[in-house]
Design an enzyme around this catalytic site. Structure first.
Site, PDB file in Angstrom:
ATOM      1  N   ASP A  63      -5.941  41.588  84.281  1.00  0.00           N
ATOM      2  CA  ASP A  63      -4.679  41.269  84.941  1.00  0.00           C
ATOM      3  C   ASP A  63      -3.722  40.668  83.914  1.00  0.00           C
ATOM      4  O   ASP A  63      -4.046  39.650  83.269  1.00  0.00           O
ATOM      5  CB  ASP A  63      -4.923  40.270  86.081  1.00  0.00           C
ATOM      6  CG  ASP A  63      -3.640  39.922  86.815  1.00  0.00           C
ATOM      7  OD1 ASP A  63      -3.063  40.804  87.461  1.00  0.00           O
ATOM      8  OD2 ASP A  63      -3.209  38.757  86.722  1.00  0.00           O
ATOM      9  N   THR A  96       2.247  43.289  86.728  1.00  0.00           N
ATOM     10  CA  THR A  96       2.495  42.280  85.696  1.00  0.00           C
ATOM     11  C   THR A  96       2.346  42.872  84.300  1.00  0.00           C
ATOM     12  O   THR A  96       3.118  42.547  83.396  1.00  0.00           O
ATOM     13  CB  THR A  96       1.526  41.099  85.870  1.00  0.00           C
ATOM     14  OG1 THR A  96       0.177  41.601  85.929  1.00  0.00           O
ATOM     15  CG2 THR A  96       1.816  40.356  87.160  1.00  0.00           C
TER      16      THR A  96
END
Length: 554
Positions: A63, A96
């Protein structure tokens, strides 16, 4: 000659570091590219994971926001990219990594213009114009779903979000679980009412959804095992009150003349605690929860009256129970009325792995649910939790904004083609800047292909040829499964249009901010005073030393 004899003007403290001009802009761009290279390989279904070790922690994740958050970035320019990743994570929940890679590519394209002498403000102006046009084009071609297709649309968006995560092989199970959990909420879609509990052991396939509130069994005293562990339509009392005998924290002194008075003082303490317990029993509550400890006396007292109690319940879990059941937290047990009690359809204590959990289901006041994650390793479960959080945020946003675009780099290629065609109609230097912006958008499909081990040059050329067609090529993107290109809209690779709108806007503004900085000043550290010993006592001014002065004349 007089002007040559004037002394120089010193503005900054000696030791201050200052750098400015074209070299400073290029230096900031290079620093940002170093951060982008860190997260570049995590993009897409075939992206790699990062292992980040701290003094006492270890994180395995792909992530982008988590990776950047774990890094201790010192340079001020790359911190801008860290901030936009956090903004994308809090605003949308996904994309992101994409927003950081886009910002880095915008800066990489701008670097060539800066080195050739183009003013940064001209680049910023062109970038902002291109960003506005790209977002407007995206709104024109986005696909709006109907109410009948809501379920399929949400599950597809959740599955697309999970496809690049560690639990991608189980995305069919978890996408359904995520959609069920979000649709179970009230109209405000407050995701704080979705609890995620982690329990090591078993397989990831053993994870399940509880349509209600669930939390791990708290610390218990003697007598707890004698309490009933299942209720139907129970009355629930939530307290912020201690139910045990306490020793005095301060030293106290009581003077009595009659020894019988001592027994009265002891009896008074027991009377106070028993009065509290009697008030709770008279309220009609079957389940008593408290933020503070419930002692062994109260535990046995409730067990004798077929009541269940749990102390030291975490604040988050107690708030969810209150909102779901309609209970109100009480700081006193005097004057307990039925309106402060909550209720649910069923309460039970259930063994999950090596721990026991308290489950409140059938809550009518507010909708709440809990996802219980199972897995073999702690780090694996932590990454699964982060993945589910991203998917929950995506589904929540998708419900509020009912439009999608195709993933797999399809929307970026379409916007790139649109901006490239427009740039040919501009006669000023803005033509090259908009064309550079269009070229930068191709970094997403190119990176997806690189991370999958494909020949990115061939893939990009195929996509350019397909999107240049008059019809039928709008939604063609990278085909990860067959090493080619395909219509990702038909392949059910969907993303909410809000994710792309926010990513393009945030990446453009971040690039503009970095380009607008042409000077960096680092102030010198302030001088610390020397650690001189303080004068000793008794040596005030004018006070003679004891025994006279040494070395003086006698």
């Amino acid at each position: 000659m007089s002007h040559m004899l004037q002394p120089g003007i010193i503005l900054l403290r000696e030791g201050a570091d200052t750098s400015q001009g074209r070299g400073q802009v290029v230096s900031n761009i290079n620093a940002c590219q170093a951060i982008v290279d860190t997260v570049r390989t995590t993009l897409g279904p075939r992206g790699m994971d990062k292992l980040i070790m701290g003094p006492s922690t270890m994180v395995i994740t792909n992530d982008g926001a988590t990776v950047l958050n774990q890094l201790d970035v010192v340079h001020p320019a790359p911190k801008t990219l860290v901030e936009i990743a956090k903004s994308q994570d809090s605003e949308v929940g996904d994309g992101t990594t994409s927003v950081v890679i886009l910002a880095g590519e915008f800066l990489s394209e701008a670097k060539r213009f800066v080195e050739e002498g183009v003013h940064p403000q001209a680049i910023i102006k062109g970038y902002r114009k291109a960003s506005n046009m790209a977002r407007e084009r995206l709104r024109q071609i986005q696909v709006t779903f109907t109410a009948e297709d809501t379920r399929r649309y949400l599950e597809t968006c959740a599955a697309t979000s999970l496809q690049s995560k560690l639990i991608a092989s189980n995305r069919a199970k978890f996408s359904k679980m995520v959609v069920d959990s979000v649709l179970h909420l009230d109209e405000d879609l407050d995701i704080s009412m979705i609890g995620i509990k982690k329990e090591s052991g078993g397989s990831i396939d053993d994870s399940f959804l509880v349509e209600g509130v669930s939390f791990k069994k708290t610390f218990s005293y003697a007598g707890f095992e004698q309490q009933p562990k299942s209720f139907t339509d129970p009355k629930i009392l939530c307290l912020n009150l201690e139910l045990e005998l306490k020793q005095e924290k301060e030293n106290a002194e009581i003077r009595i003349t009659d020894p019988a008075k001592y027994q009265e003082i002891v009896d008074a303490e027991w009377t106070i605690i028993y009065d509290k317990l009697d008030s709770i029993v008279r309220s009609g509550a079957n389940i008593v929860l408290s933020r503070i400890a419930i002692g062994d006396l109260a535990t046995q007292y409730f067990a004798d009256r077929q009541m269940f109690c749990a102390g030291r319940v975490t604040d988050e879990d107690l708030k969810r129970v209150c909102r779901a059941t309609g209970a109100q937290v009480q700081t006193t047990v005097s004057n307990l009325t039925p309106t402060v009690l909550g209720t649910c359809g069923k309460f039970e204590e259930k063994q999950i792995g090596k721990e026991r959990y308290n489950l409140f289901t059938g809550c009518s006041s507010a909708k709440s649910c809990t996802i219980v994650l199972r897995g073999g390793g702690e780090h694996f479960i932590d990454e699964a939790e982060r993945s589910l959080h991203d998917a929950i945020m995506i589904v929540r946003r998708a419900i509020k904004h009912n439009s999608v675009v195709a993933g797999g780099g399809a929307i970026e290629m379409e916007l790139s083609k649109y901006l490239r065609d427009y740039s040919l109609t501009v006669s000023s230097k803005e033509q090259m800047i908009i064309a550079a912006y269009a070229r930068a958008l191709e970094v997403i499909p190119r990176q997806l292909a690189d991370n999958a081990g494909f020949d990115s040059t061939t893939i990009i050329n195929q996509l350019r040829q397909k999107h240049a067609q008059a019809t039928g090529g709008t939604w063609f993107g990278v085909d990860i499964n067959n090493e080619g290109i395909c219509d990702t809209m038909l392949s059910n690779v969907w993303e909410p249009s809000l994710v792309k709108l926010n990513a393009i806007a945030a990446a453009t503004e971040a690039a503009a901010l970095v380009l607008s900085v042409d000077q960096t000043i680092r102030n010198a550290p302030s001088e610390k005073p020397m650690n001189k010993p303080l004068p000793g006592p008794g040596r005030g001014r004018g006070m003679p030393m004891r025994g006279g002065m040494r070395g003086g004349r006698r």
